[in-house]
Design a protein around this motif. Sequence first.
Motif, mmCIF file in Angstrom:
data_model
loop_
_atom_site.group_PDB
_atom_site.id
_atom_site.type_symbol
_atom_site.label_atom_id
_atom_site.label_comp_id
_atom_site.label_asym_id
_atom_site.label_seq_id
_atom_site.Cartn_x
_atom_site.Cartn_y
_atom_site.Cartn_z
ATOM 1 N N UNK A 43 2.207 55.636 61.798
ATOM 2 C CA UNK A 43 1.127 55.329 60.860
ATOM 3 C C UNK A 43 0.330 56.697 60.607
ATOM 4 N N UNK A 44 -0.051 57.310 61.811
ATOM 5 C CA UNK A 44 -0.827 58.685 61.681
ATOM 6 C C UNK A 44 -0.141 59.365 60.742
ATOM 7 N N UNK A 45 1.291 59.547 60.810
ATOM 8 C CA UNK A 45 2.098 60.665 59.997
ATOM 9 C C UNK A 45 2.084 60.120 58.323
ATOM 10 N N UNK A 46 2.050 58.815 58.542
ATOM 11 C CA UNK A 46 1.845 57.970 56.951
ATOM 12 C C UNK A 46 0.559 58.601 56.295
ATOM 13 N N UNK A 47 -0.546 58.272 57.157
ATOM 14 C CA UNK A 47 -2.044 58.751 56.580
ATOM 15 C C UNK A 47 -2.185 60.092 56.352
ATOM 16 N N UNK A 48 -1.454 61.243 57.268
ATOM 17 C CA UNK A 48 -1.747 62.525 56.990
ATOM 18 C C UNK A 48 -0.710 62.875 55.631
ATOM 19 N N UNK A 49 0.250 62.356 55.402
ATOM 20 C CA UNK A 49 1.146 62.584 54.193
ATOM 21 C C UNK A 49 0.039 62.317 53.021
ATOM 22 N N UNK A 50 -0.534 61.072 53.020
ATOM 23 C CA UNK A 50 -1.426 60.814 51.847
ATOM 24 C C UNK A 50 -2.750 61.434 51.720
ATOM 25 N N UNK A 74 -7.608 67.374 54.908
ATOM 26 C CA UNK A 74 -6.364 67.894 55.065
ATOM 27 C C UNK A 74 -6.253 68.869 56.231
ATOM 28 N N UNK A 75 -7.139 69.326 56.648
ATOM 29 C CA UNK A 75 -7.187 70.249 57.816
ATOM 30 C C UNK A 75 -6.828 69.389 59.138
ATOM 31 N N UNK A 76 -7.572 68.239 59.097
ATOM 32 C CA UNK A 76 -7.151 67.026 60.258
ATOM 33 C C UNK A 76 -5.981 66.644 60.178
ATOM 34 N N UNK A 77 -5.168 66.457 58.984
ATOM 35 C CA UNK A 77 -4.044 65.765 58.859
ATOM 36 C C UNK A 77 -3.079 67.000 59.119
ATOM 37 N N UNK A 78 -3.262 67.991 58.756
ATOM 38 C CA UNK A 78 -2.453 69.215 59.443
ATOM 39 C C UNK A 78 -2.132 69.159 60.924
ATOM 40 N N UNK A 79 -3.430 69.292 61.397
ATOM 41 C CA UNK A 79 -3.617 69.455 62.818
ATOM 42 C C UNK A 79 -2.837 68.258 63.650
ATOM 43 N N UNK A 80 -3.142 66.992 63.212
ATOM 44 C CA UNK A 80 -2.356 65.794 63.568
ATOM 45 C C UNK A 80 -1.141 65.885 63.402
ATOM 46 N N UNK A 81 -0.294 66.337 62.371
ATOM 47 C CA UNK A 81 0.925 66.489 62.042
ATOM 48 C C UNK A 81 1.537 67.409 63.037
ATOM 49 N N UNK A 82 0.855 68.709 63.283
ATOM 50 C CA UNK A 82 1.535 69.581 64.366
ATOM 51 C C UNK A 82 1.440 68.863 65.752
ATOM 52 N N UNK A 83 0.473 68.141 66.083
ATOM 53 C CA UNK A 83 0.506 67.621 67.469
ATOM 54 C C UNK A 83 1.699 66.456 67.563
ATOM 55 N N UNK A 84 1.675 65.620 66.513
ATOM 56 C CA UNK A 84 3.079 64.670 66.684
ATOM 57 C C UNK A 84 4.355 65.322 66.497
#
Length: 136
Positions: A43-50, A74-84
């Motif tokens: 779900x996090x990745x889905x939200x990050x992509x959006x 988008x800064x938060x999304x990229x950070x979260x994408x990297x973590x996952x």
Amino acid sequence: MRRYLTALLAALALLLPVAAIGCGGGNDNSGGSSDGLSAADNLKIDQDRADIEEFCTLAPTPKGDLYDRAFITVVSAVDELIIVYKKDPGANFHDALKDRDIKMSQLAQDEAKKLKGCGKDGKAQSAKLTQALQSG
């Protein structure tokens, strides 16, 4: 009033076992594959992509409050994408809309490529994501 309370208690008695069972089984993987992300990470990745998509939509006009909010997101999304991604680069993200699995490494590369075309701020986020991919 008494009938109302009795009916309410009866309804609660029926719902309590359902609430205890929960919405799913013990397997937290999505997409049905054993090497998939957890449902929460999916779900996090889905939200990050959006969020990345929304940012790229606003990137041609990098001014104003709406752009500023999209940039912070988008800064938060990229950070979260990297973590996952760093948790398990070989895991699969399940794209429910297209009913397919995508390796996290491929997904991260695709998102970095997309961000590269989203203005100077997008290029900076793309570089951050690409660096994380290279450092493994």
